[in-house]
Scaffold this motif. Sequence first.
Motif, PDB file in Angstrom:
ATOM      1  N   VAL A 151     -27.818 -14.807 -24.477  1.00  0.00           N
ATOM      2  CA  VAL A 151     -27.447 -13.685 -25.349  1.00  0.00           C
ATOM      3  C   VAL A 151     -25.921 -13.540 -25.382  1.00  0.00           C
ATOM      4  O   VAL A 151     -25.300 -13.147 -24.399  1.00  0.00           O
ATOM      5  CB  VAL A 151     -28.116 -12.383 -24.884  1.00  0.00           C
ATOM      6  N   ASN A 183     -27.284  -9.614 -31.476  1.00  0.00           N
ATOM      7  CA  ASN A 183     -27.869  -8.311 -31.798  1.00  0.00           C
ATOM      8  C   ASN A 183     -27.396  -7.686 -33.099  1.00  0.00           C
ATOM      9  O   ASN A 183     -28.011  -6.760 -33.584  1.00  0.00           O
ATOM     10  CB  ASN A 183     -27.500  -7.278 -30.720  1.00  0.00           C
ATOM     11  N   ILE A 219     -38.412  -4.995 -24.313  1.00  0.00           N
ATOM     12  CA  ILE A 219     -37.284  -4.745 -23.416  1.00  0.00           C
ATOM     13  C   ILE A 219     -37.831  -3.913 -22.259  1.00  0.00           C
ATOM     14  O   ILE A 219     -38.337  -2.810 -22.475  1.00  0.00           O
ATOM     15  CB  ILE A 219     -36.165  -3.972 -24.145  1.00  0.00           C
ATOM     16  N   MET A 254     -34.520  -9.987 -18.918  1.00  0.00           N
ATOM     17  CA  MET A 254     -33.085 -10.032 -19.175  1.00  0.00           C
ATOM     18  C   MET A 254     -32.384 -10.327 -17.847  1.00  0.00           C
ATOM     19  O   MET A 254     -33.040 -10.654 -16.868  1.00  0.00           O
ATOM     20  CB  MET A 254     -32.625  -8.700 -19.789  1.00  0.00           C
ATOM     21  N   SER A 255     -31.075 -10.176 -17.813  1.00  0.00           N
ATOM     22  CA  SER A 255     -30.343 -10.572 -16.601  1.00  0.00           C
ATOM     23  C   SER A 255     -30.941  -9.970 -15.324  1.00  0.00           C
ATOM     24  O   SER A 255     -31.085 -10.651 -14.318  1.00  0.00           O
ATOM     25  CB  SER A 255     -28.874 -10.147 -16.700  1.00  0.00           C
ATOM     26  N   ARG A 294     -34.277 -13.612 -22.240  1.00  0.00           N
ATOM     27  CA  ARG A 294     -33.037 -13.374 -22.995  1.00  0.00           C
ATOM     28  C   ARG A 294     -31.978 -12.917 -22.006  1.00  0.00           C
ATOM     29  O   ARG A 294     -31.974 -11.781 -21.559  1.00  0.00           O
ATOM     30  CB  ARG A 294     -33.270 -12.278 -24.044  1.00  0.00           C
ATOM     31  N   VAL A 295     -31.084 -13.811 -21.650  1.00  0.00           N
ATOM     32  CA  VAL A 295     -30.141 -13.514 -20.576  1.00  0.00           C
ATOM     33  C   VAL A 295     -28.712 -13.538 -21.121  1.00  0.00           C
ATOM     34  O   VAL A 295     -28.278 -14.540 -21.692  1.00  0.00           O
ATOM     35  CB  VAL A 295     -30.305 -14.529 -19.419  1.00  0.00           C
ATOM     36  N   GLY A 296     -28.014 -12.421 -20.953  1.00  0.00           N
ATOM     37  CA  GLY A 296     -26.641 -12.325 -21.448  1.00  0.00           C
ATOM     38  C   GLY A 296     -25.620 -12.296 -20.326  1.00  0.00           C
ATOM     39  O   GLY A 296     -24.996 -13.312 -19.985  1.00  0.00           O
ATOM     40  N   SER A 297     -25.453 -11.126 -19.723  1.00  0.00           N
ATOM     41  CA  SER A 297     -24.343 -10.940 -18.776  1.00  0.00           C
ATOM     42  C   SER A 297     -24.408 -11.877 -17.569  1.00  0.00           C
ATOM     43  O   SER A 297     -23.371 -12.252 -17.027  1.00  0.00           O
ATOM     44  CB  SER A 297     -24.250  -9.476 -18.339  1.00  0.00           C
ATOM     45  N   ARG A 302     -20.253  -7.388 -20.484  1.00  0.00           N
ATOM     46  CA  ARG A 302     -19.748  -7.224 -21.845  1.00  0.00           C
ATOM     47  C   ARG A 302     -18.719  -6.099 -21.907  1.00  0.00           C
ATOM     48  O   ARG A 302     -18.837  -5.117 -21.211  1.00  0.00           O
ATOM     49  CB  ARG A 302     -20.907  -6.902 -22.805  1.00  0.00           C
TER      50      ARG A 302
HETATM   51  C1  LIG Z   1     -28.125  -7.487 -24.704  1.00  0.00           C
HETATM   52  C2  LIG Z   1     -29.559  -7.858 -24.701  1.00  0.00           C
HETATM   53  C3  LIG Z   1     -30.072  -8.779 -23.787  1.00  0.00           C
HETATM   54  C4  LIG Z   1     -29.274  -9.379 -22.671  1.00  0.00           C
HETATM   55  O1  LIG Z   1     -28.959  -8.407 -21.721  1.00  0.00           O
HETATM   56  P1  LIG Z   1     -28.330  -8.795 -20.296  1.00  0.00           P
HETATM   57  O2  LIG Z   1     -28.674  -7.624 -19.453  1.00  0.00           O
HETATM   58  O3  LIG Z   1     -26.879  -8.947 -20.510  1.00  0.00           O
HETATM   59  O4  LIG Z   1     -28.975 -10.043 -19.840  1.00  0.00           O
HETATM   60  C5  LIG Z   1     -31.419  -9.125 -23.896  1.00  0.00           C
HETATM   61  N1  LIG Z   1     -32.207  -8.596 -24.846  1.00  0.00           N
HETATM   62  C6  LIG Z   1     -31.752  -7.698 -25.742  1.00  0.00           C
HETATM   63  C7  LIG Z   1     -32.679  -7.166 -26.750  1.00  0.00           C
HETATM   64  C8  LIG Z   1     -30.428  -7.299 -25.687  1.00  0.00           C
HETATM   65  O5  LIG Z   1     -29.989  -6.395 -26.582  1.00  0.00           O
END
Ligand SMILES: *Cc1c(COP(=O)(O)O)cnc(C)c1O
Length: 209
Positions: free
Chosen positions: A6, A29, A142, A181-182, A197-200, A206
């Motif tokens: 992400v 997003n 989520i 997620m993370s 779905r992994v972002g940070s 961010r």
């Molecule tokens: C931002 C986001 C993520 C990633 O979140 P992290 O906590 O950074 O891994 C995953 N899914 C959705 C829907 C998001 O908006």
Amino acid sequence: VSLVAVSKTKPTWMIRTLYEHGHRHFGENYIQELESKSVELGDLSDIKWHFIGSIQSNKIKGLCTVKHLSMVETVEKQSTADRFAKSWMDEHSQLPIMVQVNTSGEESKSGCDPSQVVDIVRHIISNDVCKKSLKFAGLMTIGSPNAGVDQPDFKKLVQCREMIVQQLGLPLDAIGLSMGMSHDYIDAIKFGSTSVRVGSAIFGERDYS
Ligand SMILES: *Cc1c(COP(=O)(O)O)cnc(C)c1O
């Protein structure tokens, strides 16, 4: 389990770097941000963009023209599916979509109520316009940030998939589960996630300023 990196708020050079290391699936997003990044990275011929943000109906047409859009994970009602179906112009492919479910019942979260999910999926797979242009790919949620070890959100999404199998006769393995997620992707995988779905945890925290 597939990994969607992400990349929202992160610069395109980071995406390009991961791509050069072989990563392909990226999640964004915000439609405008995705539109400009997909243009800037238009030379990455095998990149696969996932849209994971909330959808404003007046932006759907634009989203459908994003090069290498490979999945929209956040469809939450039939009228949104209809709009995607009408806006998808590529006759030789179907746009894969997931239905987002609000498994925690929090007012602030998007997604359909679990009780609506079968009706929405039935519409997507049986309505003439939808079934021509869209491919139902699974369910997305989520998780609550403070869920306990029993992870009610992930359990709920697994139950929603069971209802679809039982009531609509779709094969279980045709229904992906995008969850994790993370902070909770390991639990999500234990509960059967097929796509995290992994972002940070990949790109660092961010900065929204
Ligand atoms: C931002 C986001 C993520 C990633 O979140 P992290 O906590 O950074 O891994 C995953 N899914 C959705 C829907 C998001 O908006």
